[in-house]
Write an enzyme that holds these catalytic residues in place. Structure first.
Site: not given
Ligand code: DHB
Length: 302
Positions: A47-48, A71-72, A127, A214, A240-241, A262
């Protein structure tokens, strides 16, 4: 013909497969990072990690959408000093994702993570969820160049720069990172987006906007990888996806040398890495390839 192998070399790191988890979908515990590696990932990404402990945003921070996830989280993490206390090197590749709110923070965190004994750094300058607070460095190629150069001076580790798809010219940003000494580009981070509840008549996430990941993100990140490959020499880590072997192969053909997973990892768990390895191996057998780099960027030749 030599024996089929999924092993790759990425910026000096030897990885048993080209797959890793994307930053943010795991914590920073060594046990869980090790499980990712044991489940078939070539490297595990943390995680960052930032300069100070952060709680992140209020709930709701997360919603499943039809073609992806929004997500945020707000970069919750225990801070670099905590990581240094808990982590003292490993026998498998760990890539530490990190961020700061200014250049000094990035340099400070990069030094601490280098001391902690990780294998590489992934500079998260993209981010989408802390823009009011710290802006988004990846929106400006000059900023990306400056922060990359400063971090490269502060560490002997390979530095991967993770870029945002929410920009008009990702090539310009990737070139700035390369010129500043980046060892690879991760393309891409999530795309800034929003979800609204029709009954409640409000945005669903407490932060209002979030990062979209996704399947919905795949064609966009794939285009970014394509464009970067045409203009930049350093390796590209696609992100990405990526859900299945076909997505993975598409990214390799577009120019990615490695891939991060992810959303599919979050929804399907550890089995996703071996599923990708099995599917890509099958594709390689059918097409007479024995190494991934034999078909990286191949779609540009047609
Ligand atoms: C968060 C950070 C990211 O880099 C991202 O792509 C999505 C979410 C966050 O912690 O809010």
């Amino acid at each position: 013909m030599s024996k089929l192998s999924l092993a790759i070399e990425l910026a000096g790191l030897r990885l048993k497969t080209p797959f890793m988890n994307a930053a943010g979908v795991l914590g920073i515990s060594l046990d869980i990072l090790r499980r990712v590696h044991m489940a078939g990932a070539g490297a595990a990404v943390t995680k960052s990690i930032g300069p100070e402990p952060r709680n992140g945003h209020k709930n709701p921070t997360f919603i499943f959408l039809e073609f992806g996830v929004l997500n945020a989280m707000g970069l919750p993490n225990p801070g670099a000093e905590y990581f240094l206390k808990k982590f003292s090197g490993t026998d498998f590749p760990v890539i530490a994702s990190f961020f700061g709110s200014n250049f000094e923070d990035f340099v400070k965190v990069a030094k601490i993570l280098t001391e902690a004994g990780v294998s590489a750094l992934e500079l998260n300058c993209s981010c989408p969820n802390v823009i009011e607070e710290m802006g988004m460095l990846a929106a400006d190629s000059r900023n990306v160049g400056q922060v990359t150069a400063a971090v490269k001076q502060a560490t002997s580790l390979p530095v991967f720069v993770k870029l945002s798809p929410s920009v008009t010219d990702i090539v310009k940003v990737a070139k700035a990172a390369q010129e500043a000494g980046a060892d690879a580009i991760t393309a891409t981070n999530t795309l800034r987006a929003i979800a609204i509840n029709a009954e409640l008549k409000t945005p669903i996430l407490a932060n209002v906007t979030g990062g979209l990941s996704g399947s919905a993100l795949k064609p966009i990140s794939l285009r970014c990888v394509w464009e970067i490959y045409e203009n930049v020499e350093i390796p590209i880590i696609g992100c990405g996806g990526v859900e299945n072997w076909r997505d993975a192969v598409e990214y390799f053909l577009a120019g990615a040398s490695a891939l991060q997973v992810g959303t599919a990892f979050m929804t399907r768990g550890f089995s996703v890495f071996n599923e990708l390895s099995d599917g890509v191996s099958e594709y390689m057998k059918k097409n007479d390839y024995s190494r991934i780099n034999e078909f990286v960027g191949m779609a540009h030749e047609s």
